[in-house]
Design an enzyme around this catalytic site. Structure first.
Site, mmCIF file in Angstrom:
data_model
loop_
_atom_site.group_PDB
_atom_site.id
_atom_site.type_symbol
_atom_site.label_atom_id
_atom_site.label_comp_id
_atom_site.label_asym_id
_atom_site.label_seq_id
_atom_site.Cartn_x
_atom_site.Cartn_y
_atom_site.Cartn_z
ATOM 1 N N HIS A 87 0.819 -1.210 0.000
ATOM 2 C CA HIS A 87 0.000 0.000 0.000
ATOM 3 C C HIS A 87 0.854 1.262 0.000
ATOM 4 O O HIS A 87 2.003 1.267 0.457
ATOM 5 C CB HIS A 87 -0.925 -0.008 1.205
ATOM 6 C CG HIS A 87 -2.014 -1.029 1.097
ATOM 7 N ND1 HIS A 87 -3.037 -1.115 2.004
ATOM 8 C CD2 HIS A 87 -2.245 -2.010 0.186
ATOM 9 C CE1 HIS A 87 -3.855 -2.092 1.655
ATOM 10 N NE2 HIS A 87 -3.383 -2.665 0.553
ATOM 11 N N GLU A 89 0.706 4.001 1.741
ATOM 12 C CA GLU A 89 1.117 4.499 3.059
ATOM 13 C C GLU A 89 2.311 3.710 3.586
ATOM 14 O O GLU A 89 3.265 4.292 4.125
ATOM 15 C CB GLU A 89 -0.050 4.381 4.056
ATOM 16 C CG GLU A 89 -1.315 5.088 3.615
ATOM 17 C CD GLU A 89 -2.247 4.222 2.753
ATOM 18 O OE1 GLU A 89 -3.412 4.608 2.623
ATOM 19 O OE2 GLU A 89 -1.816 3.180 2.218
#
Length: 161
Positions: A87, A89
């Site tokens: 992901h 993040e």
């Protein structure tokens, strides 16, 4: 010292820092290799860019395709463990670590999509102080909401003012 102010010249209209960083997340998301959702993130400390991240297969691995993505027909948030992508993040945190950049301090993560449960916990442990996001993701998750409520992290949905 500032000739424009002395002459009474009106200051140019500029976008806010939040809008600037949020627009950068949109550009970063264009690097995503995920076929289902393009996500971009920018990690900021004291108004300076520390790292960026987008979602996709681990570095050096084959990207997902319509033929290989096992989650493409699943509902939002369903079976995240089947995704081979990292992901956006998490990639922000990884990029900062790989380059020896500390993210402990006055840090904000700007992201196109609110973090999933796993990334939210990573950001909390990494001591990110604030998350600014454009669109929600699996927001009805009660455990996720309880974590946010219990944390001291500031959460803001971005809107142009």
């Amino acid at each position: 010292m500032y000739p424009d102010k002395e002459k009474g010249i009106k200051k140019q209209n500029r976008i806010s820092k939040d809008q600037y960083f949020m627009e950068l997340t949109e550009i970063v998301s264009k690097r995503s290799t995920c076929i289902k959702r393009k996500v971009g993130a920018v990690l900021i400390m004291d108004n300076h860019i520390l790292s960026t991240g987008y979602n996709g297969a681990p570095s050096g691995f084959t990207h997902c395709t319509a033929q290989t993505c096992v989650r493409q027909n699943l509902k939002e948030g369903e079976h995240p463990e089947l995704c081979r992508g990292v992901h956006a993040e998490a990639n922000c945190i990884i990029q900062a670590a790989l380059h020896g950049t500390s993210i402990d301090g006055n840090t904000t993560l700007y992201c196109t999509t609110f973090p999933c449960m796993s990334c939210l916990k990573l950001l909390m442990n990494a001591k990110v102080n604030r998350i600014v996001y454009k669109e929600g993701y699996f927001m009805e998750n009660k455990v996720k909401q309880d974590l946010v409520d219990e944390s001291k992290m500031k959460i803001e949905q971005f809107s142009v003012k």
